[in-house]
Design a protein around this motif. Structure first.
Motif, short mmCIF file in Angstrom:
data_model
loop_
_atom_site.label_atom_id
_atom_site.label_comp_id
_atom_site.label_asym_id
_atom_site.label_seq_id
_atom_site.Cartn_x
_atom_site.Cartn_y
_atom_site.Cartn_z
N ARG A 131 0.83 -1.21 0.00
CA ARG A 131 0.00 0.00 0.00
C ARG A 131 0.87 1.26 0.00
NH1 ARG A 131 -5.44 0.28 2.20
NH2 ARG A 131 -6.12 2.40 1.82
N ALA A 132 1.94 1.24 0.79
CA ALA A 132 2.84 2.40 0.86
C ALA A 132 3.51 2.68 -0.48
CB ALA A 132 3.90 2.18 1.94
N GLU A 133 3.92 1.62 -1.14
CA GLU A 133 4.55 1.77 -2.46
C GLU A 133 3.55 2.34 -3.47
OE1 GLU A 133 6.93 -0.93 -5.79
OE2 GLU A 133 5.86 -1.91 -4.15
N ALA A 134 2.33 1.82 -3.45
CA ALA A 134 1.29 2.30 -4.36
C ALA A 134 0.98 3.76 -4.10
CB ALA A 134 0.04 1.45 -4.21
N GLU A 135 0.87 4.15 -2.84
CA GLU A 135 0.56 5.54 -2.51
C GLU A 135 1.67 6.48 -2.95
OE1 GLU A 135 -0.40 5.59 1.66
OE2 GLU A 135 -2.36 4.66 1.32
N ARG A 136 2.92 6.04 -2.80
CA ARG A 136 4.06 6.87 -3.22
C ARG A 136 4.05 7.06 -4.74
NH1 ARG A 136 8.45 5.69 -5.58
NH2 ARG A 136 8.31 3.46 -5.21
N ILE A 137 3.87 6.00 -5.47
CA ILE A 137 3.87 6.08 -6.94
C ILE A 137 2.67 6.88 -7.43
CG2 ILE A 137 3.69 4.72 -9.06
CD1 ILE A 137 5.29 2.51 -7.56
N CYS A 138 1.51 6.66 -6.83
CA CYS A 138 0.30 7.39 -7.24
C CYS A 138 0.42 8.88 -6.94
CB CYS A 138 -0.93 6.80 -6.57
SG CYS A 138 -1.41 5.18 -7.23
N ALA A 139 1.04 9.22 -5.81
CA ALA A 139 1.24 10.63 -5.49
C ALA A 139 2.13 11.29 -6.53
CB ALA A 139 1.84 10.77 -4.09
N ASP A 140 3.16 10.60 -6.97
CA ASP A 140 4.05 11.13 -8.00
C ASP A 140 3.30 11.30 -9.32
OD1 ASP A 140 6.61 11.93 -9.11
OD2 ASP A 140 6.64 9.96 -10.11
N LEU A 141 2.47 10.32 -9.68
CA LEU A 141 1.68 10.42 -10.90
C LEU A 141 0.67 11.56 -10.81
CD1 LEU A 141 1.11 6.63 -11.69
CD2 LEU A 141 2.37 8.27 -13.10
N ASP A 142 0.06 11.74 -9.64
CA ASP A 142 -0.88 12.85 -9.44
C ASP A 142 -0.21 14.20 -9.72
OD1 ASP A 142 -3.17 11.41 -8.81
OD2 ASP A 142 -2.74 11.41 -6.65
N VAL A 143 1.01 14.36 -9.22
CA VAL A 143 1.75 15.62 -9.43
C VAL A 143 2.02 15.82 -10.92
CG1 VAL A 143 3.97 16.76 -9.04
CG2 VAL A 143 2.77 15.67 -7.13
N GLN A 144 2.44 14.76 -11.62
CA GLN A 144 2.71 14.86 -13.05
C GLN A 144 1.45 15.19 -13.84
OE1 GLN A 144 5.13 11.65 -14.77
NE2 GLN A 144 5.65 11.05 -12.67
N ILE A 145 0.34 14.57 -13.46
CA ILE A 145 -0.93 14.81 -14.17
C ILE A 145 -1.38 16.25 -13.97
CG2 ILE A 145 -3.39 14.24 -14.19
CD1 ILE A 145 -2.50 11.31 -13.55
N LEU A 146 -1.34 16.73 -12.74
CA LEU A 146 -1.77 18.11 -12.47
C LEU A 146 -0.88 19.12 -13.21
CD1 LEU A 146 -2.69 17.87 -8.69
CD2 LEU A 146 -4.25 18.14 -10.64
N ALA A 147 0.41 18.86 -13.28
CA ALA A 147 1.31 19.74 -14.02
C ALA A 147 0.98 19.72 -15.51
CB ALA A 147 2.76 19.34 -13.78
N ALA A 148 0.69 18.54 -16.04
CA ALA A 148 0.36 18.42 -17.46
C ALA A 148 -0.99 19.07 -17.77
CB ALA A 148 0.36 16.96 -17.88
N LEU A 149 -1.93 18.99 -16.85
CA LEU A 149 -3.24 19.60 -17.06
C LEU A 149 -3.17 21.12 -17.16
CD1 LEU A 149 -5.51 17.42 -14.74
CD2 LEU A 149 -5.59 17.54 -17.25
N ASP A 150 -2.13 21.72 -16.61
CA ASP A 150 -1.97 23.17 -16.72
C ASP A 150 -1.78 23.63 -18.17
OD1 ASP A 150 -2.29 23.57 -14.02
OD2 ASP A 150 -0.14 23.60 -13.58
N SER A 151 -1.34 22.72 -19.04
CA SER A 151 -1.11 23.09 -20.43
C SER A 151 -2.37 22.98 -21.29
CB SER A 151 -0.01 22.20 -21.04
OG SER A 151 -0.48 20.87 -21.14
N VAL A 152 -3.45 22.44 -20.74
CA VAL A 152 -4.71 22.28 -21.49
C VAL A 152 -5.40 23.63 -21.55
CG1 VAL A 152 -6.94 21.12 -21.56
CG2 VAL A 152 -4.91 19.88 -20.77
N GLU A 153 -5.68 24.10 -22.78
CA GLU A 153 -6.24 25.43 -22.96
C GLU A 153 -7.77 25.45 -23.05
OE1 GLU A 153 -4.28 27.29 -26.24
OE2 GLU A 153 -2.31 27.11 -25.31
N LYS A 154 -8.35 24.43 -23.66
CA LYS A 154 -9.81 24.42 -23.84
C LYS A 154 -10.49 23.90 -22.58
CE LYS A 154 -11.68 23.06 -27.61
NZ LYS A 154 -12.09 22.21 -28.73
N LEU A 155 -11.50 24.60 -22.15
CA LEU A 155 -12.21 24.24 -20.93
C LEU A 155 -12.86 22.87 -21.04
CD1 LEU A 155 -13.01 25.13 -18.11
CD2 LEU A 155 -14.99 26.26 -19.09
N ASP A 156 -13.49 22.57 -22.18
CA ASP A 156 -14.13 21.27 -22.35
C ASP A 156 -13.11 20.13 -22.32
OD1 ASP A 156 -16.67 22.27 -22.43
OD2 ASP A 156 -16.85 22.22 -24.61
#
Length: 163
Positions: A131-156
């Motif tokens: 569980r700890a390993e999964a949470e660590r990896i998922c937290a890292d993926l969450d950060v990457q996803i949120l950073a990538a979502l900043d580049s999305v320009e269209k609201l839809d």
């Protein structure tokens, strides 16, 4: 099947083969076409998942729809595409305002984010890790996803990717 995977047929050559031993005739269809916005190297990277997805679609083990373009554009396997297709059907039942075709197109337009979302789903549902390993990896993926979502320009598009 090929059209939904991003392949545009320009010419088709059909050949009929009749075996001499009385077996039924078979047809060979030689297709000449293009895959938009792809180099030979990019296509070589997805050729195995493309072949598997084509076969699954041909044998009707997988649906043939716009989500199949995620095989070509993102490099997902046909089983990974099933994650997004299932989610889109669920959202459709929940009367989500944006259609399944739009969702598939948006996911194909943002291959990096789509790959990260798929990895996050698979990581959260991987039974062979602590569980700890999964949470660590998922937290890292969450950060990457949120950073990538900043580049999305269209609201839809942003709405689809955050769904």
């Amino acid at each position: 099947v090929l059209d939904y995977m991003g392949f545009k047929t320009e010419k088709e050559y059909s050949y009929r083969l009749t075996p001499p031993d009385g077996l039924p005739s078979i047809w060979i269809h030689d297709l000449l076409g293009t895959v938009a916005n792809f180099s030979t190297e990019q296509l070589a990277q997805v050729k195995h998942v493309f072949a598997d997805a084509f076969l699954a679609g041909w044998q009707q083990a997988a649906d043939s729809d716009r989500f199949n373009s995620l095989v070509t554009y993102v490099g997902l396997s046909w089983r990974e595409v099933l994650i997004f297709r299932t989610l889109a059907r669920f959202l459709d039942l929940a009367q989500y305002p944006l259609g399944k075709s739009y969702m598939a197109q948006t996911l194909a337009n943002y291959p990096q984010i789509t790959r990260l979302l798929c990895d996050l789903f698979l990581q959260r549902h991987r039974p062979h890790q602590t569980r700890a390993e999964a949470e660590r990896i998922c937290a890292d993926l969450d950060v990457q996803i949120l950073a990538a979502l900043d580049s999305v320009e269209k609201l839809d598009d942003d709405k689809v990717l955050r769904s």
